[in-house]
Design an enzyme around this catalytic site. Structure first.
Site, PDB file in Angstrom:
ATOM      1  N   LYS A 157      -2.174 -18.772 -12.066  1.00 41.31           N
ATOM      2  CA  LYS A 157      -2.178 -18.085 -13.349  1.00 41.31           C
ATOM      3  C   LYS A 157      -1.226 -16.900 -13.313  1.00 41.31           C
ATOM      4  CE  LYS A 157      -4.482 -14.796 -15.351  1.00 41.31           C
ATOM      5  NZ  LYS A 157      -3.410 -14.302 -16.260  1.00 41.31           N
ATOM      6  N   GLU A 233      -5.145  -8.000  -3.282  1.00 43.13           N
ATOM      7  CA  GLU A 233      -4.081  -7.013  -3.060  1.00 43.13           C
ATOM      8  C   GLU A 233      -4.006  -6.215  -4.341  1.00 43.13           C
ATOM      9  OE1 GLU A 233      -1.117  -4.973  -3.603  1.00 43.13           O
ATOM     10  OE2 GLU A 233       0.141  -6.773  -3.624  1.00 43.13           O
ATOM     11  N   CYS A 269       2.914  -1.672  -6.601  1.00 41.98           N
ATOM     12  CA  CYS A 269       1.700  -1.251  -5.887  1.00 41.98           C
ATOM     13  C   CYS A 269       2.009  -0.403  -4.666  1.00 41.98           C
ATOM     14  CB  CYS A 269       0.886  -2.478  -5.471  1.00 41.98           C
ATOM     15  SG  CYS A 269       0.129  -3.359  -6.843  1.00 41.98           S
ATOM     16  N   GLU A 368      -3.496   6.247  -9.652  1.00 37.64           N
ATOM     17  CA  GLU A 368      -2.297   5.421  -9.669  1.00 37.64           C
ATOM     18  C   GLU A 368      -1.668   5.477 -11.059  1.00 37.64           C
ATOM     19  OE1 GLU A 368      -0.857   1.081  -8.055  1.00 37.64           O
ATOM     20  OE2 GLU A 368      -2.707   1.156  -9.227  1.00 37.64           O
TER      21      GLU A 368
END
Length: 467
Positions: A157, A233, A269, A368
């Site tokens: 996906k 992750e 990331c 973040e």
């Protein structure tokens, strides 16, 4: 139902793709199980699967320009970045795992003379992967390579905003001779399509790259259903630790700090979004970092000269701007950037931003941002640097800039992160594992031979002889 794909560069319509429903996910899973059980792929010798994957890599290389354009348009990534990094990296990943297909080996432990025991690694059957939008093709290759090389059938996906390069790879897989149903792309969103993949009890393993919040939901769903193996992750708030001798690296130091902070407009990331610099060299490092950030070319991603493209959408831009403005209102100083840049109407472009003067505990130091923003803090001792580096819940990556071996090892070992680079900003090549700690994930689930552990399960066979 369908999803509209929007170009972040100008807000224009690019394509419409299906929003795969839960019922359709169930049908695709059933089809994939039939294909796996038929052994048209799982029953091949590893070298035969490898040959098909090499053909796929060759076709991706043939269509490299198309793949780069699709990622540029869908994700707003600079075309130069797609051509130099993302597409070649994806091709390399497919080839590397293809070549590793026949390197998976079990063990034969020492047992009694009348016993033969050995272990094997077997594919799960049907597995799934859910991708992020920032590296659509590169992340797909990290999943496709080991999952297919091991003999599984993979439901993939892509992110709802960036499906087209992966759809192109699905077509190339068929052209390469990989049987239909071995690799199936299911387009859709997280709440519908992604949730259905996480909940399906026939899917034996699922790999997710994305936000920590969504990762928690996937893990909880897997726990409630079939306890499928899940690898995560997720987010990061990676420190770049600049020790007192780091100026000895010359231009490579600032080049590395800038790449870490602003690659893919900071939508990464492992972005080095926190620069921690020794107080003795802080003024010089900040001045050079601010100058380099200001010199970056913010522009149309289709322009080969562009280094920073748009952020992915309005919601992301609003969130990033609010974070910057909030930090400034609390006393931070934007020594570079701090606002938006007008490039193309309909797109949201942010200037690379360097923030100093932050108070300890400021939210921007631990949240973040996922945008072109880097904060700078100073430290006086090695222990203080390690403490600052570990003052977040994330633990994906870190960089240490020093030529002193004692400092390098002490800091690398002291930082709580899945991967630490010294004298560089790097995630390592395909020979080493990649993954985070803490709220960044489980660690070591991507790349290298360790990646096969996500997509296979170990079986022990114990044979009593002489009876």
């Amino acid at each position: 139902m369908s999803l509209e794909i929007i170009n972040p560069a100008d807000g224009s319509h690019l394509a419409t793709v299906p929003l795969t429903s839960a019922d359709e996910v169930a049908r695709h899973t059933e089809d994939a199980q039939r294909v796996f059980d038929s052994a048209v792929w799982s029953g091949l010798a590893p070298r035969e699967r490898a040959a098909a994957l090499v053909r796929l890599a060759d076709l991706m290389e043939r269509d490299a320009g198309t793949l780069a354009r699709l990622d540029m348009e869908d994700a707003g990534k600079p075309i130069a970045e797609c051509l130099a990094n993302d597409v070649p990296g994806a091709i390399e990943s497919i080839r590397w795992f293809a070549e590793a297909a026949d390197k998976l080996a079990g063990a034969v432990p020492a047992t009694a003379p009348d016993i033969l025991a050995f272990t094997e690694r077997e594919p799960f059957g049907v597995v799934a992967a859910i991708l992020p939008w920032n590296y659509p093709l590169a992340m797909a290759a990290w999943k496709i390579g080991p999952a297919l090389a091991a003999g599984n059938c993979l439901l993939l996906k892509p992110a709802d905003a960036t499906p087209r390069s992966v759809l192109h790879v699905e077509a190339l897989a068929l052209e390469a001779g990989i049987p239909a149903g071995v690799l199936r792309v299911v387009t859709g969103d997280g709440p519908t399509t992604g949730a259905a993949l996480a909940a399906d009890p026939r899917i034996g393993a699922l790999s997710f790259t994305g936000s920590t919040r969504t990762g928690r939901e996937i893990l909880a769903t897997a726990a409630r259903t079939n306890l499928k193996r899940v690898s995560l992750e997720m987010g990061g708030k990676s420190p770049q630790i600049v020790m007192a001798d780091a100026l000895a690296f010359g231009d490579a130091l600032v080049d590395g700090l800038v790449e870490a902070a602003f690659l893919t407009a900071g939508q990464n990331c492992t972005a080095g979004s926190r620069t921690l610099v020794h107080e003795s060299i802080a003024d010089e490092v900040v001045a050079r970092l601010a100058a380099a950030a200001t010199a970056l070319v913010v522009g149309d991603p289709a322009d080969p000269a562009t280094q920073i493209g748009p952020v992915i959408n309005d919601a992301a831009a609003d969130r990033i701007v609010a974070a910057i403005e909030g930090a400034v209102s609390r006393g931070a100083v934007a020594v570079a950037g701090g606002g938006e840049v007008a490039v193309r109407e309909g797109g949201r472009y942010l200037a690379p931003t360097v923030l100093t003067g932050l108070a300890a505990g400021d939210p921007i130091l631990t949240t973040e941002i996922f945008g072109p923003v880097v904060t700078v803090q100073t430290f006086a001792t090695r222990d203080e640097a390690i403490a600052l580096a570990n003052a977040v819940d994330y633990g994906l990556a870190a960089s240490v800039w020093t030529k002193n071996v004692d400092d390098a090892l002490a800091v690398a070992r002291g930082v709580q992160a899945g991967i630490v680079s010294v004298g560089a900003y790097s995630e390592g090549d395909l020979t080493v594992p990649f993954g985070g700690w803490g709220q960044s994930g489980f660690g070591g689930a991507e790349k290298s031979l360790a990646a096969f552990h996500q997509w296979t399960r170990e079986k022990t066979i114990w044979i009593q002889l002489g009876r």
